[in-house]
Design an enzyme around this catalytic site. Sequence first.
Site, PDB file in Angstrom:
ATOM      1  N   GLU A  90      14.645   5.967   6.842  1.00  0.00           N
ATOM      2  CA  GLU A  90      14.799   6.560   8.087  1.00  0.00           C
ATOM      3  C   GLU A  90      14.499   5.260   8.932  1.00  0.00           C
ATOM      4  O   GLU A  90      14.078   4.047   8.723  1.00  0.00           O
ATOM      5  CB  GLU A  90      13.484   7.374   8.510  1.00  0.00           C
ATOM      6  CG  GLU A  90      13.535   8.518   7.663  1.00  0.00           C
ATOM      7  CD  GLU A  90      12.454   9.683   7.837  1.00  0.00           C
ATOM      8  OE1 GLU A  90      12.333  10.672   7.707  1.00  0.00           O
ATOM      9  OE2 GLU A  90      11.280   9.087   7.873  1.00  0.00           O
ATOM     10  N   CYS A 110       8.566   2.736  -1.991  1.00  0.00           N
ATOM     11  CA  CYS A 110       7.933   1.338  -2.035  1.00  0.00           C
ATOM     12  C   CYS A 110       7.228   1.156  -3.371  1.00  0.00           C
ATOM     13  O   CYS A 110       6.546   2.295  -3.728  1.00  0.00           O
ATOM     14  CB  CYS A 110       7.318   1.235  -0.973  1.00  0.00           C
ATOM     15  SG  CYS A 110       6.277  -0.381  -0.813  1.00  0.00           S
ATOM     16  N   CYS A 114       0.155   2.088  -1.647  1.00  0.00           N
ATOM     17  CA  CYS A 114      -1.040   1.882  -0.842  1.00  0.00           C
ATOM     18  C   CYS A 114      -1.450   3.356  -0.794  1.00  0.00           C
ATOM     19  O   CYS A 114      -0.761   4.302  -0.616  1.00  0.00           O
ATOM     20  CB  CYS A 114      -0.829   1.207   0.719  1.00  0.00           C
ATOM     21  SG  CYS A 114      -0.109  -0.402   0.527  1.00  0.00           S
ATOM     22  N   CYS A 117      -0.592   5.874   2.251  1.00  0.00           N
ATOM     23  CA  CYS A 117       1.033   5.737   2.692  1.00  0.00           C
ATOM     24  C   CYS A 117       1.832   6.508   1.906  1.00  0.00           C
ATOM     25  O   CYS A 117       2.035   6.657   0.695  1.00  0.00           O
ATOM     26  CB  CYS A 117       1.575   4.306   2.528  1.00  0.00           C
ATOM     27  SG  CYS A 117       2.983   4.070   2.938  1.00  0.00           S
ATOM     28  N   GLY A 200       9.393   0.935   2.885  1.00  0.00           N
ATOM     29  CA  GLY A 200       9.288  -0.299   2.141  1.00  0.00           C
ATOM     30  C   GLY A 200       8.500  -1.443   2.499  1.00  0.00           C
ATOM     31  O   GLY A 200       8.112  -1.475   3.488  1.00  0.00           O
ATOM     32  N   GLU A 201       8.583  -2.472   1.519  1.00  0.00           N
ATOM     33  CA  GLU A 201       8.017  -3.579   1.753  1.00  0.00           C
ATOM     34  C   GLU A 201       8.925  -4.567   1.934  1.00  0.00           C
ATOM     35  O   GLU A 201       9.600  -5.212   1.082  1.00  0.00           O
ATOM     36  CB  GLU A 201       6.891  -3.935   0.586  1.00  0.00           C
ATOM     37  CG  GLU A 201       6.354  -5.431   0.437  1.00  0.00           C
ATOM     38  CD  GLU A 201       5.712  -5.917   1.916  1.00  0.00           C
ATOM     39  OE1 GLU A 201       4.917  -5.185   2.284  1.00  0.00           O
ATOM     40  OE2 GLU A 201       6.270  -6.820   2.306  1.00  0.00           O
ATOM     41  N   SER A 232       6.586  -6.775   9.196  1.00  0.00           N
ATOM     42  CA  SER A 232       5.259  -6.330   8.696  1.00  0.00           C
ATOM     43  C   SER A 232       5.036  -6.272   7.082  1.00  0.00           C
ATOM     44  O   SER A 232       5.994  -5.776   6.574  1.00  0.00           O
ATOM     45  CB  SER A 232       5.024  -4.725   9.300  1.00  0.00           C
ATOM     46  OG  SER A 232       3.778  -4.185   8.734  1.00  0.00           O
ATOM     47  N   SER A 254      -0.416  -6.007   7.281  1.00  0.00           N
ATOM     48  CA  SER A 254      -1.306  -4.571   7.358  1.00  0.00           C
ATOM     49  C   SER A 254      -2.596  -5.185   6.074  1.00  0.00           C
ATOM     50  O   SER A 254      -2.925  -5.008   5.411  1.00  0.00           O
ATOM     51  CB  SER A 254      -0.481  -3.654   6.311  1.00  0.00           C
ATOM     52  OG  SER A 254       0.638  -3.495   6.930  1.00  0.00           O
ATOM     53  N   HIS A 256      -6.141  -3.342   7.130  1.00  0.00           N
ATOM     54  CA  HIS A 256      -6.523  -2.012   6.680  1.00  0.00           C
ATOM     55  C   HIS A 256      -8.258  -2.093   5.994  1.00  0.00           C
ATOM     56  O   HIS A 256      -8.828  -0.941   5.883  1.00  0.00           O
ATOM     57  CB  HIS A 256      -5.611  -1.065   5.630  1.00  0.00           C
ATOM     58  CG  HIS A 256      -4.355  -1.064   6.233  1.00  0.00           C
ATOM     59  ND1 HIS A 256      -3.897  -0.807   7.738  1.00  0.00           N
ATOM     60  CD2 HIS A 256      -2.860  -1.164   5.767  1.00  0.00           C
ATOM     61  CE1 HIS A 256      -2.716  -0.776   7.742  1.00  0.00           C
ATOM     62  NE2 HIS A 256      -2.092  -0.880   6.686  1.00  0.00           N
ATOM     63  N   ASN A 331      -2.054   8.828  10.149  1.00  0.00           N
ATOM     64  CA  ASN A 331      -1.147  10.123   9.942  1.00  0.00           C
ATOM     65  C   ASN A 331      -1.110  10.681   8.876  1.00  0.00           C
ATOM     66  O   ASN A 331      -1.162  10.160   7.806  1.00  0.00           O
ATOM     67  CB  ASN A 331       0.198   9.444  10.351  1.00  0.00           C
ATOM     68  CG  ASN A 331       0.581   8.861  11.740  1.00  0.00           C
ATOM     69  OD1 ASN A 331       0.393   9.661  12.719  1.00  0.00           O
ATOM     70  ND2 ASN A 331       1.124   7.761  11.965  1.00  0.00           N
ATOM     71  N   CYS A 374       4.224   5.960  12.070  1.00  0.00           N
ATOM     72  CA  CYS A 374       3.991   5.259  10.852  1.00  0.00           C
ATOM     73  C   CYS A 374       3.366   5.798   9.767  1.00  0.00           C
ATOM     74  O   CYS A 374       2.500   6.506   9.799  1.00  0.00           O
ATOM     75  CB  CYS A 374       3.009   4.095  11.047  1.00  0.00           C
ATOM     76  SG  CYS A 374       3.551   2.517  11.877  1.00  0.00           S
TER      77      CYS A 374
HETATM   78  N1  SAH Z   1       5.384  -2.346   3.845  1.00  0.00           N
HETATM   79  C1  SAH Z   1       4.942  -2.891   5.205  1.00  0.00           C
HETATM   80  C2  SAH Z   1       5.668  -2.164   6.294  1.00  0.00           C
HETATM   81  C3  SAH Z   1       5.961  -0.816   6.253  1.00  0.00           C
HETATM   82  S1  SAH Z   1       4.451   0.246   6.730  1.00  0.00           S
HETATM   83  C4  SAH Z   1       3.561  -2.767   5.289  1.00  0.00           C
HETATM   84  O1  SAH Z   1       2.726  -2.190   4.667  1.00  0.00           O
HETATM   85  O2  SAH Z   1       3.149  -3.659   6.444  1.00  0.00           O
HETATM   86  C5  SAH Z   1       4.121   0.026   8.503  1.00  0.00           C
HETATM   87  C6  SAH Z   1       2.655   0.157   8.745  1.00  0.00           C
HETATM   88  O3  SAH Z   1       2.331   1.608   8.595  1.00  0.00           O
HETATM   89  C7  SAH Z   1       1.766  -0.650   7.867  1.00  0.00           C
HETATM   90  O4  SAH Z   1       0.806  -1.214   8.529  1.00  0.00           O
HETATM   91  C8  SAH Z   1       1.332   0.568   7.170  1.00  0.00           C
HETATM   92  O5  SAH Z   1      -0.085   0.450   6.458  1.00  0.00           O
HETATM   93  C9  SAH Z   1       0.942   1.751   8.015  1.00  0.00           C
HETATM   94  N2  SAH Z   1       0.885   2.935   7.419  1.00  0.00           N
HETATM   95  C10 SAH Z   1       1.252   3.462   6.232  1.00  0.00           C
HETATM   96  N3  SAH Z   1       1.023   4.674   6.056  1.00  0.00           N
HETATM   97  C11 SAH Z   1       0.153   5.177   7.104  1.00  0.00           C
HETATM   98  C12 SAH Z   1      -0.279   6.231   7.709  1.00  0.00           C
HETATM   99  N4  SAH Z   1      -0.098   7.472   6.844  1.00  0.00           N
HETATM  100  N5  SAH Z   1      -0.804   6.294   8.837  1.00  0.00           N
HETATM  101  C13 SAH Z   1      -0.829   5.350   9.384  1.00  0.00           C
HETATM  102  N6  SAH Z   1      -0.020   4.178   9.177  1.00  0.00           N
HETATM  103  C14 SAH Z   1       0.338   4.195   7.950  1.00  0.00           C
HETATM  104 FE1  SF4 Z   2       4.759  -0.082   0.966  1.00  0.00          FE
HETATM  105 FE2  SF4 Z   2       3.938  -0.567   3.118  1.00  0.00          FE
HETATM  106 FE3  SF4 Z   2       3.485   1.921   2.134  1.00  0.00          FE
HETATM  107 FE4  SF4 Z   2       1.882  -0.232   1.221  1.00  0.00          FE
HETATM  108  S1  SF4 Z   2       1.671   0.736   3.375  1.00  0.00           S
HETATM  109  S2  SF4 Z   2       2.997   1.491   0.084  1.00  0.00           S
HETATM  110  S3  SF4 Z   2       3.552  -1.808   1.370  1.00  0.00           S
HETATM  111  S4  SF4 Z   2       5.397   0.734   2.714  1.00  0.00           S
END
Ligand code: SAH
Ligand code: SF4
Length: 399
Positions: A90, A110, A114, A117, A200-201, A232, A254, A256, A331, A374
Amino acid sequence: MKNLLDLDPAALTQWLAERGQKPFRARQLLRWVHQRFESDFASMTDLAGGFRTSLAGEAAVVGPTVIRDTTAADGTRKWLLDAGGGNAVEAVYIPETDRGTLCISSQAGCALDCAFCSTGRQGFNRNLTTGEIVGQLWHANRMLLADGDPTSPAAQSRRAHSALSGDSAAAKPRASLDHPAPWVEAGHAPITNVVMMGMGEPLANFENVVPALRLFLDDNAYGLSRRRVTLSTSGLVPWIDRLRDECPVALAVSLHAPTDELRDRLVPINRKHPLATLMAACVRYIERAPRDFVTFEYVMLDGVNDQPVHARALIDLVRDVPCKLNLIPFNPFAGSGFTTSPRERIRAFAATLQDAGLVATVRKTRGDDIDAACGQLAGQVHDRTRRRLATRIHVSAAR
Ligand code: SAH
Ligand code: SF4
């Protein structure tokens, strides 16, 4: 067939040199493709006829295949793009009064898993190519420009299609259609900022992401300043150093969690690159970065990482890093096992950070009605589309 979206400026110059063409041809071609979003070589009128014909014989400008295009009530627009093999990624456009931001994906799925996510939940499928990453920006600019002119054929057919399909979200008049975004001058690209915060990362796909970043920055392509391009990462330390050396765009990390014990659980890559090494990498990055701060993202999980004790540990952790903190309301998605911190607790958490002299903001959620925020970017292909894609795959496998 060479997809020109795959080639960064140096690679395009090299590719053309191998065909006896001078470097200025590369600049001309970059401008046609990435500034005028032209895909038809015959329309590139200032290129010599012979050159155009030979290009058409061995190259093409191939953008993404759109599976679904949805616009939220607040103007946020999401494209679901086919990544092959039943997968999708997306790209999300977020219009604001002074800018237009595109959130770009770097991988289908990815591998980093995490805990909170939904992209992580679906596992890793594959790296996107440079052309697929750049294609998201190319496509968004092209579509938004077309829609900005209500008389354009693209805008008319989109409106007709929306009316026919009865798609209520898509049928709503777009902000860009009736009130052109104020920052967009006639004919200019509507996207002013790019964030690599989609699926993705990005640092796990360094070889394809960096050429894409180079195109985003190049004056003959998208011409965005380094401050307007943010990558990011969940914290791949060696690659943060490489990014600093090769293409230091604005960095978001990120975080957290403020302790290794908690972060090991939420962001498993922390077991390999713990917080002390991550903070050190951030300091090294800032020495060369276009912004004088790192943005730390911190997702607010009810009862998990949102207590006063976490805020205080966070203050200690980032003490030596020039940074801003961005608190992201979690989210939720089905089966995540987490809930969002109550609004009051997020506010209190931010206040504790601010009282300690840190810059902390709470991210506004956008595009709620189309799951564009996000962590919701899971490339969900609705059942009907999934069946269609699956059928297509079976058909091609049977061939
Ligand atoms: N992989 C990279 C970039 C994509 S995720 C990273 O992890 O940084 C973009 C952001 O959304 C990251 O900070 C991630 O931790 C956050 N994110 C992932 N799942 C989420 C969720 N369910 N609610 C809010 N933020 C989330
Ligand atoms: Fe991958 Fe970023 Fe999601 Fe972690 S938060 S699983 S690194 S996309």
